[in-house]
Design a protein around this motif. Structure first.
Motif, PDB file in Angstrom:
ATOM      1  N   ILE A 282       0.831  -1.213   0.000  1.00 12.54           N
ATOM      2  CA  ILE A 282       0.000   0.000   0.000  1.00 12.54           C
ATOM      3  C   ILE A 282       0.860   1.256   0.000  1.00 12.54           C
ATOM      4  CG2 ILE A 282      -0.269   0.072   2.497  1.00 12.54           C
ATOM      5  CD1 ILE A 282      -2.996   0.959  -0.015  1.00 12.54           C
ATOM      6  N   TRP A 283       2.009   1.229   0.699  1.00 10.87           N
ATOM      7  CA  TRP A 283       2.868   2.415   0.746  1.00 10.87           C
ATOM      8  C   TRP A 283       3.460   2.718  -0.626  1.00 10.87           C
ATOM      9  CZ3 TRP A 283       2.053   5.650   4.301  1.00 10.87           C
ATOM     10  CH2 TRP A 283       1.640   5.232   5.556  1.00 10.87           C
ATOM     11  N   GLY A 284       3.833   1.727  -1.356  1.00 11.69           N
ATOM     12  CA  GLY A 284       4.341   1.946  -2.708  1.00 11.69           C
ATOM     13  C   GLY A 284       3.284   2.542  -3.611  1.00 11.69           C
ATOM     14  N   PHE A 285       2.054   2.042  -3.483  1.00 17.33           N
ATOM     15  CA  PHE A 285       0.946   2.583  -4.277  1.00 17.33           C
ATOM     16  C   PHE A 285       0.681   4.032  -3.905  1.00 17.33           C
ATOM     17  CE2 PHE A 285      -3.572   3.630  -4.431  1.00 17.33           C
ATOM     18  CZ  PHE A 285      -3.751   3.601  -5.804  1.00 17.33           C
ATOM     19  N   LEU A 286       0.655   4.340  -2.615  1.00 15.63           N
ATOM     20  CA  LEU A 286       0.360   5.706  -2.177  1.00 15.63           C
ATOM     21  C   LEU A 286       1.435   6.687  -2.629  1.00 15.63           C
ATOM     22  CD1 LEU A 286      -1.055   5.107   1.405  1.00 15.63           C
ATOM     23  CD2 LEU A 286      -2.311   5.704  -0.675  1.00 15.63           C
ATOM     24  N   ILE A 287       2.685   6.285  -2.564  1.00 16.21           N
ATOM     25  CA  ILE A 287       3.767   7.164  -3.015  1.00 16.21           C
ATOM     26  C   ILE A 287       3.687   7.393  -4.514  1.00 16.21           C
ATOM     27  CG2 ILE A 287       6.274   7.291  -3.307  1.00 16.21           C
ATOM     28  CD1 ILE A 287       6.494   5.962  -0.534  1.00 16.21           C
ATOM     29  N   LEU A 288       3.452   6.341  -5.269  1.00 16.57           N
ATOM     30  CA  LEU A 288       3.322   6.471  -6.721  1.00 16.57           C
ATOM     31  C   LEU A 288       2.119   7.335  -7.085  1.00 16.57           C
ATOM     32  CD1 LEU A 288       4.529   5.602  -9.423  1.00 16.57           C
ATOM     33  CD2 LEU A 288       2.960   3.676  -9.393  1.00 16.57           C
ATOM     34  N   PHE A 289       1.021   7.149  -6.377  1.00 16.79           N
ATOM     35  CA  PHE A 289      -0.178   7.947  -6.632  1.00 16.79           C
ATOM     36  C   PHE A 289       0.084   9.422  -6.315  1.00 16.79           C
ATOM     37  CE2 PHE A 289      -4.346   9.680  -5.446  1.00 16.79           C
ATOM     38  CZ  PHE A 289      -5.040   9.415  -6.607  1.00 16.79           C
ATOM     39  N   ALA A 290       0.771   9.691  -5.208  1.00 14.86           N
ATOM     40  CA  ALA A 290       1.086  11.078  -4.844  1.00 14.86           C
ATOM     41  C   ALA A 290       1.992  11.718  -5.891  1.00 14.86           C
ATOM     42  CB  ALA A 290       1.747  11.123  -3.468  1.00 14.86           C
ATOM     43  N   LEU A 291       2.975  10.981  -6.401  1.00 14.79           N
ATOM     44  CA  LEU A 291       3.842  11.519  -7.449  1.00 14.79           C
ATOM     45  C   LEU A 291       3.060  11.799  -8.730  1.00 14.79           C
ATOM     46  CD1 LEU A 291       7.061   9.365  -6.991  1.00 14.79           C
ATOM     47  CD2 LEU A 291       6.832  11.825  -6.628  1.00 14.79           C
ATOM     48  N   ALA A 292       2.155  10.906  -9.076  1.00 12.99           N
ATOM     49  CA  ALA A 292       1.342  11.111 -10.279  1.00 12.99           C
ATOM     50  C   ALA A 292       0.450  12.341 -10.131  1.00 12.99           C
ATOM     51  CB  ALA A 292       0.495   9.871 -10.557  1.00 12.99           C
ATOM     52  N   MET A 293      -0.130  12.525  -8.960  1.00 12.00           N
ATOM     53  CA  MET A 293      -0.983  13.705  -8.740  1.00 12.00           C
ATOM     54  C   MET A 293      -0.148  14.992  -8.773  1.00 12.00           C
ATOM     55  SD  MET A 293      -4.072  12.761  -8.612  1.00 12.00           S
ATOM     56  CE  MET A 293      -4.822  14.252  -8.016  1.00 12.00           C
ATOM     57  N   ALA A 294       1.038  14.962  -8.184  1.00  8.18           N
ATOM     58  CA  ALA A 294       1.912  16.143  -8.204  1.00  8.18           C
ATOM     59  C   ALA A 294       2.283  16.502  -9.647  1.00  8.18           C
ATOM     60  CB  ALA A 294       3.154  15.893  -7.372  1.00  8.18           C
ATOM     61  N   CYS A 295       2.607  15.497 -10.453  1.00 11.45           N
ATOM     62  CA  CYS A 295       2.936  15.751 -11.864  1.00 11.45           C
ATOM     63  C   CYS A 295       1.742  16.322 -12.609  1.00 11.45           C
ATOM     64  CB  CYS A 295       3.413  14.469 -12.538  1.00 11.45           C
ATOM     65  SG  CYS A 295       5.071  13.983 -12.058  1.00 11.45           S
ATOM     66  N   TRP A 296       0.560  15.799 -12.326  1.00 12.59           N
ATOM     67  CA  TRP A 296      -0.651  16.290 -13.002  1.00 12.59           C
ATOM     68  C   TRP A 296      -0.874  17.767 -12.682  1.00 12.59           C
ATOM     69  CZ3 TRP A 296      -5.693  17.645 -11.250  1.00 12.59           C
ATOM     70  CH2 TRP A 296      -6.632  17.779 -12.270  1.00 12.59           C
ATOM     71  N   PHE A 297      -0.732  18.144 -11.397  1.00 11.29           N
ATOM     72  CA  PHE A 297      -0.913  19.546 -11.022  1.00 11.29           C
ATOM     73  C   PHE A 297       0.182  20.429 -11.632  1.00 11.29           C
ATOM     74  CE2 PHE A 297      -3.546  17.861  -7.479  1.00 11.29           C
ATOM     75  CZ  PHE A 297      -4.692  18.585  -7.753  1.00 11.29           C
ATOM     76  N   LEU A 298       1.408  19.941 -11.678  1.00 16.24           N
ATOM     77  CA  LEU A 298       2.485  20.715 -12.286  1.00 16.24           C
ATOM     78  C   LEU A 298       2.259  20.925 -13.783  1.00 16.24           C
ATOM     79  CD1 LEU A 298       5.616  19.245 -10.496  1.00 16.24           C
ATOM     80  CD2 LEU A 298       4.757  21.579 -10.341  1.00 16.24           C
ATOM     81  N   TYR A 299       1.830  19.898 -14.495  1.00 12.38           N
ATOM     82  CA  TYR A 299       1.558  20.028 -15.929  1.00 12.38           C
ATOM     83  C   TYR A 299       0.408  20.996 -16.168  1.00 12.38           C
ATOM     84  CZ  TYR A 299       4.543  15.947 -16.640  1.00 12.38           C
ATOM     85  OH  TYR A 299       5.593  15.077 -16.670  1.00 12.38           O
ATOM     86  N   ARG A 300      -0.608  20.917 -15.316  1.00  7.78           N
ATOM     87  CA  ARG A 300      -1.749  21.819 -15.452  1.00  7.78           C
ATOM     88  C   ARG A 300      -1.318  23.267 -15.253  1.00  7.78           C
ATOM     89  NH1 ARG A 300      -6.898  21.151 -11.735  1.00  7.78           N
ATOM     90  NH2 ARG A 300      -7.534  23.223 -12.277  1.00  7.78           N
ATOM     91  N   SER A 301      -0.503  23.503 -14.245  1.00  4.00           N
ATOM     92  CA  SER A 301      -0.008  24.843 -13.972  1.00  4.00           C
ATOM     93  C   SER A 301       0.872  25.338 -15.119  1.00  4.00           C
ATOM     94  CB  SER A 301       0.775  24.846 -12.665  1.00  4.00           C
ATOM     95  OG  SER A 301       1.379  26.088 -12.442  1.00  4.00           O
ATOM     96  N   MET A 302       1.736  24.468 -15.640  1.00  2.00           N
ATOM     97  CA  MET A 302       2.613  24.847 -16.741  1.00  2.00           C
ATOM     98  C   MET A 302       1.787  25.233 -17.968  1.00  2.00           C
ATOM     99  SD  MET A 302       5.477  22.619 -18.774  1.00  2.00           S
ATOM    100  CE  MET A 302       4.222  21.500 -19.356  1.00  2.00           C
ATOM    101  N   ASN A 303       0.744  24.470 -18.273  1.00  2.00           N
ATOM    102  CA  ASN A 303      -0.100  24.795 -19.422  1.00  2.00           C
ATOM    103  C   ASN A 303      -0.780  26.143 -19.235  1.00  2.00           C
ATOM    104  OD1 ASN A 303       0.388  22.644 -21.120  1.00  2.00           O
ATOM    105  ND2 ASN A 303      -1.125  21.348 -20.108  1.00  2.00           N
TER     106      ASN A 303
END
Length: 75
Positions: A13-34
């Motif tokens: 579960i910890w691996g999933f949560l960390i990967l999910f948090a990284l994916a969400m951070a990337c999504w917000f960063l890409y949205r902000s960059m656009n």
């Protein structure tokens, strides 16, 4: 020599949560960059439009402003 046991190693579960948090951070960063790139593009277009509106129209105005037309050059 002993028998090798089959082990099943997963991230859990910890691996999933960390990967999910990284994916969400990337999504917000890409949205902000656009959003920022869109603002830069719109600002550039507004600057070009303002520059075209300020530019003198026709060759007569550019000659009065000190510019030289090709037909005014010797040669």
């Amino acid at each position: 020599m002993g028998e090798e046991e089959a082990t099943n190693v997963t991230a859990g579960i910890w691996g999933f949560l960390i990967l999910f948090a990284l994916a969400m951070a990337c999504w917000f960063l890409y949205r902000s960059m656009n959003r920022h790139l869109r603002n830069v593009r719109m600002q550039h277009e507004a600057d070009l439009k303002a520059q075209q509106d300020r530019a003198p129209a026709g060759g007569q105005a550019s000659a009065e402003a000190g510019g030289k037309r090709p037909e005014d050059l010797p040669g």
